[in-house]
Scaffold this motif. Structure first.
Motif, PDB file in Angstrom:
ATOM      1  N   LEU A  95       0.798  -0.994   0.055  1.00  0.00           N
ATOM      2  CA  LEU A  95      -0.073  -0.207   0.058  1.00  0.00           C
ATOM      3  C   LEU A  95       0.948   1.182  -0.045  1.00  0.00           C
ATOM      4  CD1 LEU A  95      -2.767  -0.789   2.470  1.00  0.00           C
ATOM      5  CD2 LEU A  95      -3.012  -1.107   0.335  1.00  0.00           C
ATOM      6  N   THR A  96       1.851   1.040  -0.038  1.00  0.00           N
ATOM      7  CA  THR A  96       3.180   2.224  -0.156  1.00  0.00           C
ATOM      8  C   THR A  96       3.501   2.463  -1.300  1.00  0.00           C
ATOM      9  OG1 THR A  96       3.618   1.822   2.541  1.00  0.00           O
ATOM     10  CG2 THR A  96       4.940   3.243   1.117  1.00  0.00           C
ATOM     11  N   SER A  97       3.477   3.517  -2.093  1.00  0.00           N
ATOM     12  CA  SER A  97       4.081   4.083  -3.308  1.00  0.00           C
ATOM     13  C   SER A  97       5.748   4.314  -3.102  1.00  0.00           C
ATOM     14  CB  SER A  97       3.624   5.271  -3.781  1.00  0.00           C
ATOM     15  OG  SER A  97       2.192   4.989  -4.265  1.00  0.00           O
ATOM     16  N   VAL A  98       6.305   4.042  -4.147  1.00  0.00           N
ATOM     17  CA  VAL A  98       7.832   4.279  -3.949  1.00  0.00           C
ATOM     18  C   VAL A  98       8.064   5.855  -4.003  1.00  0.00           C
ATOM     19  CG1 VAL A  98       8.536   1.922  -5.071  1.00  0.00           C
ATOM     20  CG2 VAL A  98       8.178   3.958  -6.469  1.00  0.00           C
ATOM     21  N   ARG A  99       9.034   6.197  -3.530  1.00  0.00           N
ATOM     22  CA  ARG A  99       9.393   7.702  -3.394  1.00  0.00           C
ATOM     23  C   ARG A  99      10.892   7.657  -3.575  1.00  0.00           C
ATOM     24  NH1 ARG A  99      11.270   9.811   0.489  1.00  0.00           N
ATOM     25  NH2 ARG A  99      10.292   8.610   2.121  1.00  0.00           N
ATOM     26  N   ASP A 100      11.495   8.745  -4.243  1.00  0.00           N
ATOM     27  CA  ASP A 100      13.092   8.808  -4.268  1.00  0.00           C
ATOM     28  C   ASP A 100      13.628   8.968  -3.078  1.00  0.00           C
ATOM     29  OD1 ASP A 100      14.817   9.059  -6.266  1.00  0.00           O
ATOM     30  OD2 ASP A 100      15.126  11.224  -5.835  1.00  0.00           O
TER      31      ASP A 100
END
Ligand code: FES
Length: 101
Positions: free
Chosen positions: A83-88
């Motif tokens: 449920l967690t989107s990737v982030r830089d």
């Protein structure tokens, strides 16, 4: 008869995102979940270990119901990677004993 695949890859024009998985840098497409990125791009170690049996666990439902995909993300334990989107710059730590928030 022509069939089209049920799933399509992320648009190739997306700028990749840099994750750190157990300290190792990993470039993955933007706009996908952490679980999807790990399943698609690395041979991930167990996400965590069962608190009872200590057996390795990994994503199962990919929709937030089973909690088998939890990992420490940016220092916060018990995050559902599906449920967690990737982030830089995101730090993902896998393989720890089961932790709760
Ligand atoms: S895979 Fe089931 S909650 Fe994430």
């Amino acid at each position: 008869m022509t069939c089209s695949p049920a799933f399509q890859p992320v648009a190739p024009g997306d700028t990749p995102v840099l994750l750190y998985v157990n300290g190792t840098p990993l470039h993955v497409p933007a706009r996908i979940s952490v679980a999807a990125a790990l399943l698609a791009y690395i041979d991930a170690p167990p996400w965590h270990r069962s608190a009872v049996s200590h057996r390795p666990r990994a994503p199962y439902c990919l929709m937030g119901a089973c909690f088998e995909c939890v990992a420490r993300i940016d220092g916060e334990p018990g995050r559902r990677t599906c449920l967690t989107s990737v982030r830089d710059g995101m730090q993902v730590d896998l393989g720890a004993p089961h932790e709760t928030r």
